[in-house]
Design a protein around this motif. Structure first.
Motif, PDB file in Angstrom:
ATOM      1  N   THR A  20      10.672   2.671  -8.045  1.00  0.00           N
ATOM      2  CA  THR A  20      10.350   3.504  -6.882  1.00  0.00           C
ATOM      3  C   THR A  20       9.013   3.069  -6.302  1.00  0.00           C
ATOM      4  OG1 THR A  20      11.635   5.449  -7.521  1.00  0.00           O
ATOM      5  CG2 THR A  20       9.653   5.866  -6.227  1.00  0.00           C
ATOM      6  N   LEU A  21       8.861   3.214  -4.990  1.00  0.00           N
ATOM      7  CA  LEU A  21       7.590   2.953  -4.326  1.00  0.00           C
ATOM      8  C   LEU A  21       6.996   4.278  -3.866  1.00  0.00           C
ATOM      9  CD1 LEU A  21       5.548   0.871  -3.211  1.00  0.00           C
ATOM     10  CD2 LEU A  21       6.798   0.981  -1.039  1.00  0.00           C
ATOM     11  N   LEU A  22       5.802   4.589  -4.355  1.00  0.00           N
ATOM     12  CA  LEU A  22       5.085   5.802  -3.967  1.00  0.00           C
ATOM     13  C   LEU A  22       4.025   5.427  -2.930  1.00  0.00           C
ATOM     14  CD1 LEU A  22       4.644   8.859  -4.531  1.00  0.00           C
ATOM     15  CD2 LEU A  22       2.965   8.175  -6.264  1.00  0.00           C
ATOM     16  N   VAL A  23       4.142   5.996  -1.734  1.00  0.00           N
ATOM     17  CA  VAL A  23       3.256   5.655  -0.618  1.00  0.00           C
ATOM     18  C   VAL A  23       2.254   6.785  -0.402  1.00  0.00           C
ATOM     19  CG1 VAL A  23       3.118   5.012   1.815  1.00  0.00           C
ATOM     20  CG2 VAL A  23       5.119   4.334   0.464  1.00  0.00           C
ATOM     21  N   LEU A  24       0.973   6.493  -0.575  1.00  0.00           N
ATOM     22  CA  LEU A  24      -0.075   7.498  -0.402  1.00  0.00           C
ATOM     23  C   LEU A  24      -0.438   7.587   1.079  1.00  0.00           C
ATOM     24  CD1 LEU A  24      -2.382   6.637  -3.449  1.00  0.00           C
ATOM     25  CD2 LEU A  24      -0.280   8.002  -3.375  1.00  0.00           C
ATOM     26  N   ILE A  58       7.471  -0.993   3.566  1.00  0.00           N
ATOM     27  CA  ILE A  58       8.804  -0.540   3.156  1.00  0.00           C
ATOM     28  C   ILE A  58       9.819  -1.675   3.289  1.00  0.00           C
ATOM     29  CG2 ILE A  58      10.698   1.036   3.715  1.00  0.00           C
ATOM     30  CD1 ILE A  58       8.539   3.045   4.605  1.00  0.00           C
ATOM     31  N   HIS A  59       9.721  -2.424   4.360  1.00  0.00           N
ATOM     32  CA  HIS A  59      10.608  -3.577   4.563  1.00  0.00           C
ATOM     33  C   HIS A  59      10.475  -4.555   3.403  1.00  0.00           C
ATOM     34  CE1 HIS A  59      11.746  -7.553   6.207  1.00  0.00           C
ATOM     35  NE2 HIS A  59      12.597  -6.881   6.963  1.00  0.00           N
ATOM     36  N   PHE A  76      13.222  -2.506  -4.543  1.00  0.00           N
ATOM     37  CA  PHE A  76      12.898  -1.112  -4.826  1.00  0.00           C
ATOM     38  C   PHE A  76      14.063  -0.225  -4.364  1.00  0.00           C
ATOM     39  CE2 PHE A  76       8.771  -2.995  -5.162  1.00  0.00           C
ATOM     40  CZ  PHE A  76       8.038  -2.172  -5.995  1.00  0.00           C
ATOM     41  N   GLY A  77      14.292   0.861  -5.105  1.00  0.00           N
ATOM     42  CA  GLY A  77      15.454   1.691  -4.807  1.00  0.00           C
ATOM     43  C   GLY A  77      15.155   3.018  -4.153  1.00  0.00           C
ATOM     44  N   LYS A  78      13.883   3.417  -4.120  1.00  0.00           N
ATOM     45  CA  LYS A  78      13.523   4.720  -3.553  1.00  0.00           C
ATOM     46  C   LYS A  78      12.100   4.657  -3.018  1.00  0.00           C
ATOM     47  CE  LYS A  78      12.829   8.219  -6.414  1.00  0.00           C
ATOM     48  NZ  LYS A  78      13.124   9.315  -7.369  1.00  0.00           N
ATOM     49  N   ILE A  79      11.853   5.379  -1.941  1.00  0.00           N
ATOM     50  CA  ILE A  79      10.526   5.546  -1.373  1.00  0.00           C
ATOM     51  C   ILE A  79      10.141   7.012  -1.475  1.00  0.00           C
ATOM     52  CG2 ILE A  79       9.059   5.303   0.667  1.00  0.00           C
ATOM     53  CD1 ILE A  79      10.072   2.626  -0.212  1.00  0.00           C
ATOM     54  N   VAL A  80       8.964   7.301  -1.984  1.00  0.00           N
ATOM     55  CA  VAL A  80       8.440   8.669  -1.986  1.00  0.00           C
ATOM     56  C   VAL A  80       7.115   8.662  -1.234  1.00  0.00           C
ATOM     57  CG1 VAL A  80       7.606  10.606  -3.366  1.00  0.00           C
ATOM     58  CG2 VAL A  80       9.560   9.269  -4.171  1.00  0.00           C
ATOM     59  N   ALA A  85      -0.953   3.812   2.408  1.00  0.00           N
ATOM     60  CA  ALA A  85      -0.165   3.714   3.631  1.00  0.00           C
ATOM     61  C   ALA A  85      -0.807   2.815   4.677  1.00  0.00           C
ATOM     62  CB  ALA A  85       0.050   5.109   4.225  1.00  0.00           C
ATOM     63  N   ASP A  86      -2.128   2.660   4.624  1.00  0.00           N
ATOM     64  CA  ASP A  86      -2.827   1.947   5.692  1.00  0.00           C
ATOM     65  C   ASP A  86      -3.260   0.541   5.305  1.00  0.00           C
ATOM     66  OD1 ASP A  86      -4.602   2.905   3.854  1.00  0.00           O
ATOM     67  OD2 ASP A  86      -6.078   3.643   5.288  1.00  0.00           O
ATOM     68  N   ASP A  87      -2.675  -0.004   4.225  1.00  0.00           N
ATOM     69  CA  ASP A  87      -2.992  -1.364   3.790  1.00  0.00           C
ATOM     70  C   ASP A  87      -1.760  -2.255   3.856  1.00  0.00           C
ATOM     71  OD1 ASP A  87      -5.722  -0.987   3.166  1.00  0.00           O
ATOM     72  OD2 ASP A  87      -5.207  -0.132   1.223  1.00  0.00           O
TER      73      ASP A  87
END
Length: 299
Positions: free
Chosen positions: A4-8, A37-38, A45-49, A120-122
């Protein structure tokens, strides 16, 4: 199991002057998050949070739900000041949440698999996502984490100070310690960080963390324990922050967990300041012209 990818994405962008997480920079109005995300989808990766604030949840979902529908599973969690462990106390005059460690802790109930964390901003680069996904898919130990390390000189903003986790590694490229430096600038005589009104030089090839981490679900236990202690010590302060590099440093000191440093020579860019937007947009356009990305990222 796919990671999973966790996006702050809960930061309010005080230095930027707005919601930089959803400010478009791509030729078809893409945000930096879109490119991350792309790259994550391409890496497996299978999920974005997303970790966001309640105040812009509706606007955020409207932007991302439709474009990601059918491409990857998407989840959301909110980071708010009052979301602290039961029995904890803090200064009620505080105006901002508790930092990156707190943001990650908000995802405890919706992540049960190996996961990566990014800002999120990098912009991190295609290779970084491939390398991290490979680690998360193949590392079988709950006691092994990872971090993508960047050269400090490749991560400096021309428009003001930045915060970076300054790292030291051993001979087998495992992290020995990481210290959050909250005021690093490029001066006329070189790069330095400010501490107690003194400038201390840093070499350009120093390895730094850009908050691209690879973790196992066991991390949440460490986060909760350390956050309770943090609130007991600094909860009454108005601007204290629970940084993830500090959490990781304490875990390493415990002696049972190792953190593999995955090196990257990529040129970082991001949007810490509004003046950074033009440079980021130019960098994305160059990647499009090189064929790394299509001119329209999502069909």
């Amino acid at each position: 199991m796919k990671p999973t990818l966790l996006v702050l994405a809960a930061g309010m962008g005080s230095r930027y002057g707005g919601l930089k997480q959803i400010d478009p920079i791509g030729p078809s109005q893409e945000t930096i998050i879109d490119y991350s995300i792309h790259d994550a989808i391409a890496a497996g990766f299978g999920k974005i949070v997303f970790v966001i604030r309640e105040g812009f949840e509706k606007e955020f979902k409207e932007l991302f739900d439709s474009k990601l529908a059918g491409k990857i599973e998407v989840g959301y969690v909110n980071q708010e000041i009052e979301k602290v462990p039961e029995g904890s106390s803090y200064n009620l005059d505080r105006e901002k949440p508790w930092g990156t460690g707190h943001a990650i802790l908000m995802a405890k109930e919706c992540i049960n698999e190996p996961f990566a964390v990014i800002n999120a901003d990098d912009y991190y680069g295609v290779e970084a996502f491939m390398t991290m996904a490979d680690f998360l898919k193949n590392s079988i130990s709950e006691q092994e984490y990872a971090m993508v390390g960047y050269k400090l000189a490749n991560t400096i903003s021309e428009n003001g100070s930045v915060s970076r986790g300054v790292c030291s590694t051993n001979v087998i490229e495992h992290l020995e310690t990481v210290v959050e430096r909250i005021h690093i600038e490029k001066l006329s005589e070189g790069i330095a960080y400010k501490e107690d009104d003194k400038w201390i030089p840093l070499a350009g090839d120093t390895t730094v963390s850009m908050n691209f981490w690879g973790f196992k679900p066991q991390l949440f236990e460490h986060l909760e324990d350390q956050f309770r202690s943090f609130l007991a010590e600094a909860g009454q302060e108005l601007k204290s922050e629970f940084f993830i590099p500090s959490v990781v440093a304490k875990i390493i000191d415990g002696g049972n967990t190792s953190v593999k440093v995955l090196k990257s020579d990529a040129q970082w860019f991001g949007v810490t300041y509004r003046e950074d937007k033009e440079k980021a947009a130019k960098a994305i356009l160059e990647l499009v012209e090189q064929g790394v990305y299509p001119a329209k990222l999502w069909n």
